[in-house]
Design a protein around this motif. Structure first.
Motif, PDB file in Angstrom:
ATOM      1  N   ARG A 190       0.613   9.075   7.269  1.00 47.87           N
ATOM      2  CA  ARG A 190      -0.221   9.591   5.788  1.00 47.87           C
ATOM      3  C   ARG A 190      -1.054  10.777   5.933  1.00 47.87           C
ATOM      4  NH1 ARG A 190      -0.655   5.758   1.521  1.00 47.87           N
ATOM      5  NH2 ARG A 190       1.548   4.940   1.339  1.00 47.87           N
TER       6      ARG A 190
ATOM      7  N   GLY B 228       0.858  -1.081   0.001  1.00 48.17           N
ATOM      8  CA  GLY B 228       0.115   0.034   0.184  1.00 48.17           C
ATOM      9  C   GLY B 228       0.865   1.333  -0.257  1.00 48.17           C
TER      10      GLY B 228
ATOM     11  N   LYS C 187      -6.879   7.563  -0.597  1.00 49.65           N
ATOM     12  CA  LYS C 187      -6.862   8.061  -2.046  1.00 49.65           C
ATOM     13  C   LYS C 187      -8.248   8.830  -2.314  1.00 49.65           C
ATOM     14  CE  LYS C 187      -3.578   5.187  -4.298  1.00 49.65           C
ATOM     15  NZ  LYS C 187      -3.199   4.259  -5.167  1.00 49.65           N
TER      16      LYS C 187
ATOM     17  N   ASN D 115      -4.458   2.538   2.067  1.00 44.56           N
ATOM     18  CA  ASN D 115      -4.027   3.062   1.098  1.00 44.56           C
ATOM     19  C   ASN D 115      -4.940   3.478   0.138  1.00 44.56           C
ATOM     20  OD1 ASN D 115      -1.731   4.280  -0.771  1.00 44.56           O
ATOM     21  ND2 ASN D 115      -2.182   2.469  -1.967  1.00 44.56           N
TER      22      ASN D 115
END
Length: 290
Positions: free
Chosen positions: A170, A98, A146, A142
């Motif tokens: 992240r 990921g 997005k 992941n």
């Protein structure tokens, strides 16, 4: 503390994993439980690390209850002077999943560019990134990040804190990381500091989501729980209770044949399946609260 290794007679893969699940749901029966395949013979075995001496009779009885078959177990002492952590690290190569790069402090190679790096060492808590349940969660995180930008996040059953740390790195936001095991909470604090997100991780000792700080911070936009199918189904009402409208819930620790039961448990709470990721025998679910 003296520790013994208990090994079953040959089983099928499903039997070995079923016995792992059954043992992990019992308190104080084993310190660790795992299923292994003999690559030469194709036979599967159940293994457990237990305080010496193990209650072999309890394992025999549990196997009989789990899949209706008498299973024999052998017991061997584990050498207290042998460095099992160092031995296990020999085969722990870095993991990429990921867009995350998970590695141990024994790794001397450079960190590849373009990946979110996390240094996580093997410890007395689950989650070095090598198991399919963890890589499945990293890929699900992941995918989720997005398409949305969650503000309130929680990792239930955090283990080493690897998933909470992934979220913090992240998103650059605060993440609650909870676990029933105090060792996991301490490990998470240490790993968060080592990875530069110590101020972003709120590590809590809690049974499921039963903690005042967890409830006060609700509702959550993103909830991650990498545990086991049984506890995940039991937690469905309380997890969905703290999920906000439009929230995403990522669940793992689920064998493929258990996925339908977990999906149904959350569907009864109004959750809708968005995506299913399968890695070998394991399934990671991405669910949405409409």
């Amino acid at each position: 503390m003296a520790v013994d290794q208990l090994t079953s007679s040959p089983l099928t893969k499903d039997q070995a994993y079923a016995l792992v699940d059954a043992v992990m749901e019992r308190d104080n029966l084993a310190l660790t439980a795992s299923a292994h395949e003999n690559e030469e013979t194709g036979e599967w075995f159940f293994e457990a690390g237990c305080e010496s001496p193990p209650n072999v009779g309890a394992f025999v009885q549990l196997a009989q209850q789990t899949f209706g078959m008498k299973v024999e177990f052998s017991v061997a002492p584990i050498d207290p002077d042998f460095n099992w952590v160092a031995k296990s690290l020999e085969g722990l190569a870095p993991v990429t999943a990921g867009g995350f790069y998970v590695y141990g402090s024994h790794e001397i190679g450079p960190v590849p560019g373009g990946l979110t790096a996390m240094k996580i060492d093997a410890a007395q808590a689950f989650g070095t990134g090598h198991h399919e349940t963890t890589t499945g969660c990293l890929e699900a995180i992941n995918i989720t990040l997005k398409r949305k930008k969650p503000r309130r996040m929680i990792d239930v059953g955090t283990g080493t804190g690897v998933l909470a740390i992934a979220l913090a790195k992240r998103t650059n936001k605060t993440v609650i990381a909870s676990d029933i095991d105090p060792i996991s909470v301490t490990t998470t604090v240490d790993n968060a500091a080592q990875n530069g997100v110590g101020k972003q991780i709120i590590a809590l000792e809690a049974t499921g989501v039963n903690h005042p700080a967890i409830k006060q911070n609700a509702p959550y936009d993103l909830i991650v729980a990498n545990i086991l199918a049984g506890p995940l189904m039991a937690l469905a009402p309380s997890i969905c209770q703290i999920a906000g409208k439009g929230a995403t819930v990522i669940l793992s620790g689920i064998l493929q044949h258990q996925a339908r039961g977990v999906i149904n448990a959350y569907a009864r709470q109004g959750m809708v399946l968005s995506q299913k990721l399968q890695r070998k025998d394991w399934t990671t679910l991405i669910l949405e609260m409409p």
